[in-house]
Design an enzyme around this catalytic site. Structure first.
Site, short mmCIF file in Angstrom:
data_model
loop_
_atom_site.label_atom_id
_atom_site.label_comp_id
_atom_site.label_asym_id
_atom_site.label_seq_id
_atom_site.Cartn_x
_atom_site.Cartn_y
_atom_site.Cartn_z
N LYS A 39 1.12 -1.02 0.31
CA LYS A 39 -0.21 0.05 0.08
C LYS A 39 0.64 1.43 0.04
CE LYS A 39 -4.22 -2.08 2.26
NZ LYS A 39 -5.03 -1.78 3.34
N GLU B 39 -3.22 -2.15 9.33
CA GLU B 39 -2.05 -0.84 8.30
C GLU B 39 -3.20 0.23 8.27
OE1 GLU B 39 -0.59 -2.77 5.18
OE2 GLU B 39 -0.20 -1.30 4.07
N HIS C 169 -2.96 4.75 8.75
CA HIS C 169 -3.95 5.70 8.02
C HIS C 169 -4.54 6.42 8.23
CE1 HIS C 169 -1.37 3.99 4.79
NE2 HIS C 169 -2.17 2.26 4.87
#
Lengths: 337, 337
Positions: free
Chosen positions: A119, A189, A193
Site C-alpha cells: 500500500k 495497517e 492512515h
C-alpha cells in the site's frame, strides 16, 4: 500452467489461494506462513488449506521450519520450480519488501515474477533502489498490484488517456469486513492512515487495543489523505505529479456490506481545453479478495508473458495490462529459448 | 521522440495531429491523404496542417502523388525514418487494413509499430491471418486502439479482473458531432450499424443521401447490436465469449453535446459467487478526438516500448497497457541494441 507460491497465509494469502483455483492457467504449488510452508508440485488445494490453522499442517505437503524462516526455506528448496510469487504480507515496515526481495534474489534460485499488494508509497520508493539488482538477478517485480494501488490505479491510468493534462485523481473506497479478526493485519495497517497513529504506536497495540479503538468508532474507520502508492506509481508513468492523487476511504470493520461505493474519479483537460471527469464505480458486492487477488492474478499472468519477452527489474501496476486468463502461459526456461 | 506518420487526414487524422502536439514525447513527421503527403523530419505543425485542404499543399513539406498512392509513396520514401504509424482510415472494406498493412510490410522499409482505430470485428479477423507475416517483417501491429474498440475495451479488460467469470460487457456510447461534414467517413460508417443498411448501400449513398437520412431522424442515429471488434478483442484475452459483449449507442450528428453519457458496464461473478457490476462513465465533455486519439497515442507509446523488448506480430488493445507519456521512448535501432 503458471506455478505460483504465496508468501503469507492470512486473509489475503488464503484469498489468493481461492482466486487461483478459479482463474484459468494458474497452479498454486507453495505457501508460507510464520511457522512453515506447504509445497506440492502437483498443486495445493484451497479447501485443504482452509482446514489447517498453519500451512505446515497441510497433509503430506507441510514442512515446519525455523520460526520466521519459512519464506526463505520454501524458496531455497523450491525457488527454481516457481514461475511467480505473490507477496501476501501487509502491515510490515516500509523496508520489508525491499529487504525480503533482495534476499530472495540473492539467496535462492528463484528466477521469475514477483507481484505484491503493498500500500505505502515509501515501500515502492525502497523497491526502486533495487531495480538494477532485480534485473541482474533475472527477476521481474510488479509492485502495487492489489486493489489500491493496483486495480484502481490501472483503471485511472487507462482513463487518463482521453486527456492532454490530468488535474486530479481521487480514489475513495468503501470496505466492509464482517469479522475484522480474519483480516487483522489489514485492519492494523488501516490505523497507520488515521490521524494520531504512528507505525510504532500501531505495532505496540494489542488486539484488545485495536478492538477498543473500533468500539469508540462503532467499527467505522474514516481514512483520509492516505499514503498510498497510487501516487508514486501514476507519477512514474508521467500522468501527473503525485500531489494530484488522493486516496481515502471508509472502512466498516463490523459489516460485510460496504459503507460507501468505491469510486475512482479522474479529472482532466481535453484537447479542446475543457475540464471534465471520468468515473469508475466498483460493484458493491465485490470484496477485498476480489479486488486485490483478482487483479494480482492478472498482473502475474501478464508478468510471466513480459518475463518471457525479456523484461526484468521493477515495474508498477500502471505499466502492465493485467490479463484475465493465464491459459497457455508459463515461464520459458532459459535453455529452451 | 517517437516519430509518427498519420495515414488519413480527415477528422480523425487531423484530430491525431492535434493530440500529438499535446502529449509528451511524440513528433508528427508525416501525414497522407488521397492526393499526396507531407513529410518533415523536424516535425509538422497542426496549425499549418489545418490551413491546407489537402496535405500536399503543406508549405515546403507537401508532395503531390499519383492518386490513391500517397500512403505507399510516403512510406516508400520515409518508412525507415518512422517509429509508429496511426491508421486514420475509417469506413473502408473489411479487408482494407489487412491489405494495406501487408503492402506496407512487404513493399516499404517501415519497421515499427502500427496502431489502428478500426471498428469492425471482421477487419480484426482479417488482420489475424497476417500475424506471422507481420512478425517476420518486424512489425508490431496493435489493433482496435481507438475508443471502442480501444479505450473502453481496455477499461473493460481491467475491470473484469475482479471477477472469476464475466457475464456480460455492455458498451453504450453517446456521440455528439456539431457538424457531421467534418466526420463524413465516421458518420457513414455508423450507417453500417443501423438496421436496413448494407455496406454496398452505404458506399453507393451520396452526401445528399446521408443528409436526407439524417433529416428523417432529426440527426439522431440509434445504433444497436453493432459489429464492433470489442467482442473478438476481449474474447481473445480469454475474458468471455464474444456473444457476451454488446456495443450500441446514440449519435447526434447535429449537436456537439452528447445525447447520452458513454458507459461501460461489466457484469461478473465474484469468487464468493455473487453477481455484480462495475461501471465506467465517460466525461460528457470529451469528444471522439479525445477518446480515440488520446488512447491511440497511449497504445503507440507502449507499443514502441514493447517493440524494443522484441514483441512483434498482431496484438490487440486489450493486451497492451496504454502509456500517457512517451517521454524518453523511441524505437531502438537494431544496430544499437
Amino acid at each position: 500452467m503458471i506455478k505460483v507460491a504465496i508468501l503469507g497465509a492470512g486473509g489475503l494469502g488464503r484469498g489468493m489461494a481461492q482466486m487461483l483455483e478459479h482463474r484459468k492457467g494458474f497452479q498454486l504449488v507453495g505457501i508460507a506462513d510464520t511457522e512453515g510452508y506447504a509445497y506440492c508440485d502437483t498443486g495445493l488445494n484451497f479447501k485443504t488449506l482452509q482446514s489447517v490453522a498453519h500451512v505446515h499442517l497441510y497433509p503430506e505437503a507441510g514442512v515446519k521450519t525455523t520460526p520466521k524462516q519459512a519464506i526463505m526455506q520454501l524458496l531455497q528448496a523450491h525457488g527454481s520450480q516457481l514461475d511467480a510469487i505473490f507477496m501476501a504480507l501487509p502491515n510490515l515496515p516500509v523496508t520489508f519488501y525491499k529487504d525480503i526481495t533482495q534476499q530472495i534474489a540473492t539467496e535462492t534460485n528463484f528466477k521469475g515474477v514477483i507481484v505484491d499488494a503493498l500500500k505505502r508509497t515509501q515501500a515502492v520508493e525502497m523497491l526502486l533502489t533495487i531495480n538494477k539488482k532485480l534485473a541482474q538477478e533475472d527477476i521481474l517485480y510488479i509492485t502495487g498490484a492489489g486493489a489500491t494501488p493496483g486495480f484502481l490505479t490501472t483503471i485511472a491510468a487507462v482513463a487518463a488517456q482521453s486527456f492532454v493534462e490530468v488535474k486530479h485523481i481521487n480514489i475513495h473506497f468503501g470496505v466492509g469486513v464482517s469479522n475484522w479478526e480474519q483480516y487483522r493485519a489489514t485492519i492494523r495497517e488501516d490505523f497507520l492512515h488515521m490521524p494520531g497513529f504512528t507505525p510504532a504506536m500501531v505495532e505496540a497495540m494489542t488486539d484488545a487495543d485495536i478492538e477498543a479503538e473500533l468500539d469508540k468508532r462503532n467499527g467505522l474507520l474514516e481514512l483520509v489523505d492516505m499514503e498510498h502508492a497510487d501516487d508514486i506509481i501514476l507519477e512514474l508513468t508521467g500522468l501527473c505529479h503525485r500531489d494530484q492523487i488522493t486516496v481515502g476511504g471508509l472502512v466498516d470493520a463490523r459489516n460485510a456490506k460496504k459503507p460507501v461505493a468505491t469510486t475512482v474519479t479522474i479529472e482532466g483537460v481535453t484537447v479542446a481545453g475543457q475540464t471534465t471527469k471520468h468515473q469508475f464505480i466498483v460493484g458493491n458486492e465485490t470484496t477485498m479478495v476480489d479486488n486485490v487477488c483478482g487483479p494480482a492474478c492478472g498482473f502475474m499472468a501478464s508478468g510471466v508473458q513480459l518475463y518471457n519477452l525479456g523484461l526484468r527489474g521493477l515495474k508498477t501496476s500502471a505499466e502492465v495490462m493485467p490479463r484475465f486468463s493465464a491459459e497457455g502461459i508459463h515461464k520459458q526456461v532459459a535453455q529452451s529459448l
